[in-house]
Design a protein around this motif. Sequence first.
Motif, PDB file in Angstrom:
ATOM      1  N   TRP A 102       0.820  -1.204   0.000  1.00 34.49           N
ATOM      2  CA  TRP A 102       0.000   0.000   0.000  1.00 34.49           C
ATOM      3  C   TRP A 102       0.859   1.262   0.000  1.00 34.49           C
ATOM      4  O   TRP A 102       0.522   2.260  -0.631  1.00 34.49           O
ATOM      5  CB  TRP A 102      -0.943   0.001   1.207  1.00 34.49           C
ATOM      6  N   ILE A 103       1.977   1.221   0.718  1.00 42.07           N
ATOM      7  CA  ILE A 103       2.879   2.382   0.706  1.00 42.07           C
ATOM      8  C   ILE A 103       3.413   2.621  -0.701  1.00 42.07           C
ATOM      9  O   ILE A 103       3.460   3.753  -1.186  1.00 42.07           O
ATOM     10  CB  ILE A 103       4.034   2.165   1.708  1.00 42.07           C
ATOM     11  N   LEU A 104       3.796   1.549  -1.393  1.00 42.86           N
ATOM     12  CA  LEU A 104       4.291   1.693  -2.758  1.00 42.86           C
ATOM     13  C   LEU A 104       3.209   2.231  -3.688  1.00 42.86           C
ATOM     14  O   LEU A 104       3.460   3.115  -4.513  1.00 42.86           O
ATOM     15  CB  LEU A 104       4.796   0.341  -3.266  1.00 42.86           C
ATOM     16  N   LEU A 105       2.001   1.702  -3.550  1.00 47.76           N
ATOM     17  CA  LEU A 105       0.911   2.156  -4.405  1.00 47.76           C
ATOM     18  C   LEU A 105       0.562   3.616  -4.142  1.00 47.76           C
ATOM     19  O   LEU A 105       0.339   4.394  -5.075  1.00 47.76           O
ATOM     20  CB  LEU A 105      -0.325   1.272  -4.189  1.00 47.76           C
ATOM     21  N   LEU A 106       0.536   4.011  -2.874  1.00 47.70           N
ATOM     22  CA  LEU A 106       0.230   5.402  -2.544  1.00 47.70           C
ATOM     23  C   LEU A 106       1.319   6.341  -3.037  1.00 47.70           C
ATOM     24  O   LEU A 106       1.041   7.461  -3.489  1.00 47.70           O
ATOM     25  CB  LEU A 106       0.032   5.543  -1.034  1.00 47.70           C
ATOM     26  N   ALA A 107       2.593   5.906  -2.942  1.00 42.50           N
ATOM     27  CA  ALA A 107       3.686   6.741  -3.440  1.00 42.50           C
ATOM     28  C   ALA A 107       3.581   6.923  -4.949  1.00 42.50           C
ATOM     29  O   ALA A 107       3.753   8.028  -5.473  1.00 42.50           O
ATOM     30  CB  ALA A 107       5.027   6.109  -3.078  1.00 42.50           C
ATOM     31  N   ALA A 108       3.268   5.840  -5.667  1.00 31.34           N
ATOM     32  CA  ALA A 108       3.110   5.938  -7.126  1.00 31.34           C
ATOM     33  C   ALA A 108       1.919   6.809  -7.484  1.00 31.34           C
ATOM     34  O   ALA A 108       1.981   7.627  -8.411  1.00 31.34           O
ATOM     35  CB  ALA A 108       2.950   4.541  -7.719  1.00 31.34           C
ATOM     36  N   LEU A 109       0.833   6.670  -6.730  1.00 31.30           N
ATOM     37  CA  LEU A 109      -0.351   7.480  -6.993  1.00 31.30           C
ATOM     38  C   LEU A 109      -0.069   8.953  -6.758  1.00 31.30           C
ATOM     39  O   LEU A 109      -0.493   9.822  -7.530  1.00 31.30           O
ATOM     40  CB  LEU A 109      -1.502   7.003  -6.097  1.00 31.30           C
ATOM     41  N   ALA A 110       0.681   9.247  -5.692  1.00 26.85           N
ATOM     42  CA  ALA A 110       1.039  10.643  -5.412  1.00 26.85           C
ATOM     43  C   ALA A 110       1.915  11.207  -6.520  1.00 26.85           C
ATOM     44  O   ALA A 110       1.752  12.355  -6.944  1.00 26.85           O
ATOM     45  CB  ALA A 110       1.765  10.732  -4.071  1.00 26.85           C
ATOM     46  N   TYR A 111       2.842  10.391  -7.029  1.00 27.29           N
ATOM     47  CA  TYR A 111       3.716  10.847  -8.113  1.00 27.29           C
ATOM     48  C   TYR A 111       2.907  11.198  -9.359  1.00 27.29           C
ATOM     49  O   TYR A 111       3.194  12.160 -10.059  1.00 27.29           O
ATOM     50  CB  TYR A 111       4.734   9.750  -8.431  1.00 27.29           C
ATOM     51  N   LEU A 112       1.874  10.397  -9.621  1.00 28.47           N
ATOM     52  CA  LEU A 112       1.073  10.617 -10.823  1.00 28.47           C
ATOM     53  C   LEU A 112       0.117  11.789 -10.692  1.00 28.47           C
ATOM     54  O   LEU A 112      -0.169  12.481 -11.669  1.00 28.47           O
ATOM     55  CB  LEU A 112       0.275   9.349 -11.151  1.00 28.47           C
ATOM     56  N   LEU A 113      -0.369  12.038  -9.481  1.00 30.03           N
ATOM     57  CA  LEU A 113      -1.418  13.029  -9.299  1.00 30.03           C
ATOM     58  C   LEU A 113      -0.919  14.393  -8.862  1.00 30.03           C
ATOM     59  O   LEU A 113      -1.613  15.394  -9.046  1.00 30.03           O
ATOM     60  CB  LEU A 113      -2.439  12.518  -8.274  1.00 30.03           C
ATOM     61  N   GLY A 115       1.537  16.326 -10.018  1.00 27.97           N
ATOM     62  CA  GLY A 115       1.830  17.251 -11.111  1.00 27.97           C
ATOM     63  C   GLY A 115       1.531  16.626 -12.459  1.00 27.97           C
ATOM     64  O   GLY A 115       1.216  15.428 -12.563  1.00 27.97           O
ATOM     65  N   ASP A 116       1.611  17.442 -13.481  1.00 27.90           N
ATOM     66  CA  ASP A 116       1.380  16.997 -14.845  1.00 27.90           C
ATOM     67  C   ASP A 116       2.634  16.300 -15.371  1.00 27.90           C
ATOM     68  O   ASP A 116       3.685  16.932 -15.529  1.00 27.90           O
ATOM     69  CB  ASP A 116       1.019  18.193 -15.726  1.00 27.90           C
ATOM     70  N   ARG A 117       2.530  15.011 -15.616  1.00 25.75           N
ATOM     71  CA  ARG A 117       3.680  14.224 -16.064  1.00 25.75           C
ATOM     72  C   ARG A 117       3.660  13.974 -17.572  1.00 25.75           C
ATOM     73  O   ARG A 117       4.349  13.093 -18.068  1.00 25.75           O
ATOM     74  CB  ARG A 117       3.703  12.871 -15.335  1.00 25.75           C
ATOM     75  N   THR A 118       2.871  14.758 -18.285  1.00 26.00           N
ATOM     76  CA  THR A 118       2.752  14.537 -19.723  1.00 26.00           C
ATOM     77  C   THR A 118       4.103  14.641 -20.427  1.00 26.00           C
ATOM     78  O   THR A 118       4.437  13.832 -21.301  1.00 26.00           O
ATOM     79  CB  THR A 118       1.780  15.556 -20.336  1.00 26.00           C
ATOM     80  N   SER A 119       4.873  15.664 -20.047  1.00 25.78           N
ATOM     81  CA  SER A 119       6.178  15.853 -20.689  1.00 25.78           C
ATOM     82  C   SER A 119       7.112  14.678 -20.429  1.00 25.78           C
ATOM     83  O   SER A 119       7.891  14.289 -21.302  1.00 25.78           O
ATOM     84  CB  SER A 119       6.815  17.152 -20.193  1.00 25.78           C
ATOM     85  N   VAL A 120       7.005  14.094 -19.220  1.00 28.80           N
ATOM     86  CA  VAL A 120       7.844  12.934 -18.902  1.00 28.80           C
ATOM     87  C   VAL A 120       7.457  11.743 -19.764  1.00 28.80           C
ATOM     88  O   VAL A 120       8.315  11.034 -20.313  1.00 28.80           O
ATOM     89  CB  VAL A 120       7.722  12.581 -17.405  1.00 28.80           C
ATOM     90  N   TYR A 121       6.153  11.535 -19.910  1.00 23.67           N
ATOM     91  CA  TYR A 121       5.698  10.418 -20.732  1.00 23.67           C
ATOM     92  C   TYR A 121       6.106  10.601 -22.186  1.00 23.67           C
ATOM     93  O   TYR A 121       6.488   9.639 -22.866  1.00 23.67           O
ATOM     94  CB  TYR A 121       4.175  10.286 -20.623  1.00 23.67           C
TER      95      TYR A 121
END
Length: 420
Positions: A102-113, A115-121
């Motif tokens: 759950w910690i890993l999933l929450l960290a990934a979710l926080a990373y995605l939400l 900021g806008d990661r469009t440029s990274v993708y």
Amino acid sequence: MTPTLMLFFTLCVLLCVLLAWVVIFPWLKGRAVVDNRLMSVNVAVFRERIAELDEDKAAGVIDEQSYQAQTASLKRQLLAAQTHAETHQVVGRVPRLIVIVWILLLAALAYLLVGDRTSVYKLWQAQANVGQVADDLLTGKIDTPPEWAAKDSAALITAMQTNVYAHAYDANRWMRLSELFSALQAQPQMLEALARAHRLEPDNHDIAMTYAQASFFANNGVLDGVARDVVTNVLKAEPNHEGAQMLMVMGETRAGRFEIAKAWLSKLRSSIAAKSGDRSEALASLDTLAANIEEQAKKAVQGVAVSINIAPNLMPQIGETDVLFVSISDTAGGAPYAVKRLPVSQMSGGTATLTLSDLDAMLPERTLSVGRAAGVQLALNARISHSGSAMSESGDLAANPVILGDVQTSANLTISQVVP
């Protein structure tokens, strides 16, 4: 997925697991409190009291009923005095694993939400699609990209920039990147790429001259201090380097130092004349250039020598990319009769000396000589622009205009005020 990207995510996962383990493990571990330091003392006292009761019963001091009552009381006291082990139930492996996941999933979710990661993708996609093409272009394996890669030019440019920064110590990659920026007419980026290549291989004269020439033309024919040092170093190593000598001729001519320009032209002419073969065409071109320099020198004599100073209190407001504009114009308005645009980096200690003449006219029919012949009242102006715009803007630094006399050949200006 590239090895670098895989390494990035692997390290992220390991770091998350480590942090989760360090933070959560003490709580999941449970605790056990065992403190039996007084046990031996309690037992010893119990035994002594029982022995005393046994003696009292044997001596007839107490009866059987009292003996049993006091013995039972001592046993209850011993039991109450004992410190029992108190433990929290230890959490099992499955709940621990659930918490970590759950910690890993929450960290990934926080990373995605967050900021806008469009440029990274888009960057990852560009690397996956045209990353190899970009590497082949930068290493000289191919000269032009395949048609399918050229269609997505933005992705190709991004991949090339990423590749160069991943191999930041490869001067050849920076040179090829500068060619890309040159084709895109992105002069600041082109000069930065060339500057990096030159810093990596300062003794490579081909790179040095490419950098100096690009800087010269990007600055409208002005050989600034950095480019001048680059050319000077090349001439120290190769005194007869024709490209460096010609650049010095053009730079000194543009700066109005005609005698120095003539001296460099003479050296260049001697070097070419000493070579075998027919050099008549090259020598004729140099003769034409010499005549042109002589004509410019005569026009410059008829101009106005200007000395510019910057007030000390305004020096902190000047940036490295600021531009100095010096002009002579009609007090009634209209296009200037003469104007020069110079990088502030050419000002030494907040001072500059230059000449405005017919050579600096914006329009062939609107020269300084024409203005003076027409009896126009001329004003000398100086301004430092933060944006590099020819139009005055708020925040620019300016000097009070100086009215020029009909035959005045020199003037002083002090940049001392801020444009409101």
